[in-house]
Motif scaffolding. Structure first.
Motif, PDB file in Angstrom:
ATOM      1  N   LEU A   1       1.210  -1.176   0.342  1.00 11.43           N
ATOM      2  CA  LEU A   1       0.096   0.071   0.254  1.00 11.43           C
ATOM      3  C   LEU A   1       1.300   0.841   0.437  1.00 11.43           C
ATOM      4  N   ILE A   2       1.049   2.008  -0.853  1.00 14.72           N
ATOM      5  CA  ILE A   2       1.557   3.575  -0.837  1.00 14.72           C
ATOM      6  C   ILE A   2       0.341   4.742  -0.333  1.00 14.72           C
ATOM      7  N   ILE A   3       1.370   5.285  -0.019  1.00 19.65           N
ATOM      8  CA  ILE A   3       0.712   6.116   1.054  1.00 19.65           C
ATOM      9  C   ILE A   3       1.582   7.877   0.729  1.00 19.65           C
ATOM     10  N   GLY A   4       0.567   8.149  -0.555  1.00 23.32           N
ATOM     11  CA  GLY A   4       1.514  10.055  -0.330  1.00 23.32           C
ATOM     12  C   GLY A   4       1.484  10.367   0.665  1.00 23.32           C
ATOM     13  N   ALA A   5       2.853  11.510   0.617  1.00 22.86           N
ATOM     14  CA  ALA A   5       2.799  11.939   2.069  1.00 22.86           C
ATOM     15  C   ALA A   5       2.005  13.408   2.033  1.00 22.86           C
ATOM     16  N   LEU A   6       1.205  14.056   1.199  1.00 28.66           N
ATOM     17  CA  LEU A   6       0.796  14.731   1.595  1.00 28.66           C
ATOM     18  C   LEU A   6      -0.665  14.280   2.068  1.00 28.66           C
ATOM     19  N   THR A   7      -1.009  12.476   2.077  1.00 27.37           N
ATOM     20  CA  THR A   7      -1.631  12.719   2.898  1.00 27.37           C
ATOM     21  C   THR A   7      -2.483  13.038   4.023  1.00 27.37           C
ATOM     22  N   ARG A   8      -3.441  13.610   4.463  1.00 26.92           N
ATOM     23  CA  ARG A   8      -3.717  14.477   5.900  1.00 26.92           C
ATOM     24  C   ARG A   8      -3.686  13.115   6.556  1.00 26.92           C
TER      25      ARG A   8
ATOM     26  N   CYS B   1       4.772   3.737  13.965  1.00 35.62           N
ATOM     27  CA  CYS B   1       4.071   2.937  13.471  1.00 35.62           C
ATOM     28  C   CYS B   1       4.546   1.793  12.357  1.00 35.62           C
ATOM     29  N   ALA B   2       5.392   3.176  11.729  1.00 36.11           N
ATOM     30  CA  ALA B   2       6.018   2.562   9.664  1.00 36.11           C
ATOM     31  C   ALA B   2       7.287   1.321  10.328  1.00 36.11           C
ATOM     32  N   ILE B   3       8.049   1.741  11.376  1.00 37.97           N
ATOM     33  CA  ILE B   3       8.952   0.342  11.954  1.00 37.97           C
ATOM     34  C   ILE B   3       8.357  -0.618  12.371  1.00 37.97           C
ATOM     35  N   ALA B   4       7.652  -0.274  13.566  1.00 35.32           N
ATOM     36  CA  ALA B   4       6.723  -1.787  13.201  1.00 35.32           C
ATOM     37  C   ALA B   4       5.459  -2.759  12.366  1.00 35.32           C
ATOM     38  N   LEU B   5       5.232  -1.512  11.134  1.00 38.04           N
ATOM     39  CA  LEU B   5       5.267  -2.206   9.980  1.00 38.04           C
ATOM     40  C   LEU B   5       5.849  -2.278   8.826  1.00 38.04           C
ATOM     41  N   ASP B   6       7.211  -2.637   9.266  1.00 41.58           N
ATOM     42  CA  ASP B   6       8.741  -2.866   8.280  1.00 41.58           C
ATOM     43  C   ASP B   6       8.421  -2.275   6.859  1.00 41.58           C
ATOM     44  N   ALA B   7       7.327  -0.820   7.035  1.00 44.25           N
ATOM     45  CA  ALA B   7       7.054   0.246   6.226  1.00 44.25           C
ATOM     46  C   ALA B   7       9.041   1.079   5.053  1.00 44.25           C
TER      47      ALA B   7
ATOM     48  N   GLN C   1      15.203   4.383  -2.224  1.00 45.87           N
ATOM     49  CA  GLN C   1      14.126   3.515  -0.874  1.00 45.87           C
ATOM     50  C   GLN C   1      14.975   2.941   0.340  1.00 45.87           C
ATOM     51  N   VAL C   2      14.252   4.106   1.278  1.00 47.50           N
ATOM     52  CA  VAL C   2      15.110   3.279   2.834  1.00 47.50           C
ATOM     53  C   VAL C   2      14.152   2.435   4.206  1.00 47.50           C
TER      54      VAL C   2
ATOM     55  N   PRO D   1       3.336  -3.339   3.625  1.00 52.04           N
ATOM     56  CA  PRO D   1       3.035  -4.268   3.342  1.00 52.04           C
ATOM     57  C   PRO D   1       1.625  -4.551   3.257  1.00 52.04           C
ATOM     58  N   MET D   2       1.208  -5.279   2.548  1.00 52.89           N
ATOM     59  CA  MET D   2      -0.126  -5.175   3.264  1.00 52.89           C
ATOM     60  C   MET D   2      -0.916  -5.969   3.866  1.00 52.89           C
ATOM     61  N   ALA D   3      -1.965  -5.591   5.096  1.00 55.11           N
ATOM     62  CA  ALA D   3      -2.296  -6.909   6.210  1.00 55.11           C
ATOM     63  C   ALA D   3      -2.637  -7.698   5.716  1.00 55.11           C
TER      64      ALA D   3
END
Length: 275
Positions: A70-77, A128-134, A146-147, A173-175
């Motif tokens: 799942l890609i979430i754009g940086a400007l998503t509020r 959350c990003a770390i927990a999600l392995d994003a 990509q980092v 990664p998608m759940a």
């Protein structure tokens, strides 16, 4: 105190923003929701910078599926993170974290990219990003980079983003079926920064724990994760005290923050049915 800036310009596209950053010669500051940057400017912690407004770049907003991510754009509020059905289905940890961010006025303006780039150790999304392995997606003059989230946060308000790069998106990664996402935090009042917080993902019987407000950056709590994988809650709480590295301040002592982290982990274990 009045904000002091060196100028303002509005970027129309990502490539335009990158060219403006290059022209600023290291003095460019990206303005999205502005909830952190404007406060810093008003406090005088930064001055004389060229503000590059990227808020109008539609390509950096919204969520979409790309393969198994799942890609979430940086400007998503933040408010959109909380209400987007794709995020609720495929990255529910972020949907659960969004209502914990500050207050309605900030959630209606602030962005996930701004939170990740600012890297406040007490913020919810970095943990959350770390927990999600994003994965953090950066755009720069040399293309896309990509980092891994656990490598992106380097220290207090410090990240792996170079001065000439833009944080464009976060890839999650998608759940999978049966995956569980839980976030808990302790704060003095609703909307205050957390005194301690944990974001946990259980995927394929394994746990990933991201801690916030418990160090100079979001932390991956590997000792606690291993113990929780084995169903040892007491061992996980003991390991967590070593995994985190809180400091004392006017809000709470380091010992109290460690205690809160242990309490939160026990409550999360109940939520997950561990033990």
């Amino acid at each position: 105190m009045k904000a002091s800036i060196g100028g303002y310009t509005r970027a129309e596209t990502v490539s335009h923003a990158l060219s403006l950053l290059a022209e600023a010669n290291g003095a460019g500051r990206l303005l999205a929701g502005g909830q952190s940057l404007i406060a810093a400017l008003n406090l005088g912690t930064t001055s004389g910078d060229m503000l590059i407004d990227i808020a109008g770049i539609g390509a950096l907003r919204g969520a979409r599926i790309d393969g198994n991510r799942l890609i979430i754009g940086a400007l998503t509020r933040h408010a959109d993170i909380a209400s987007d059905p794709l995020i609720a289905e495929h990255a529910p940890l972020l949907a659960k974290a969004a209502p914990l961010v500050a207050h309605d006025a900030i959630r209606n303006r602030g962005t996930i990219g701004g939170s990740l780039a600012y890297a406040d150790p007490a913020a919810e999304y970095p943990a959350c990003a770390i927990a999600l392995d994003a994965t953090i997606i950066l755009e720069g003059p040399n293309g896309t980079r990509q980092v891994a989230a656990q490598d992106f946060f380097l220290g207090l308000f410090e990240t792996a983003r170079a001065d000439d790069e833009i944080l464009a998106a976060i890839a999650v990664p998608m759940a999978a079926d049966g995956e569980r996402h839980v976030i808990r935090e302790a704060a003095r009042r609703s909307g205050d920064y957390a005194l301690a917080g944990l974001a946990v993902v259980r995927r394929d019987g394994r746990h990933r724990i991201g801690a916030f407000a418990l160090g100079d950056r979001p932390l991956l709590c590997e000792g606690a994760m291993a113990a929780l994988d084995g169903g040892d809650i007491d061992g996980a709480v003991a390991a967590l005290a070593t995994d985190v590295d809180p400091t004392s301040d006017t809000q709470a002592s380091a010992a109290y923050r460690r205690h809160l982290a242990g309490v939160l982990l026990r409550r999360i274990a109940i939520d997950l049915g561990v033990g």
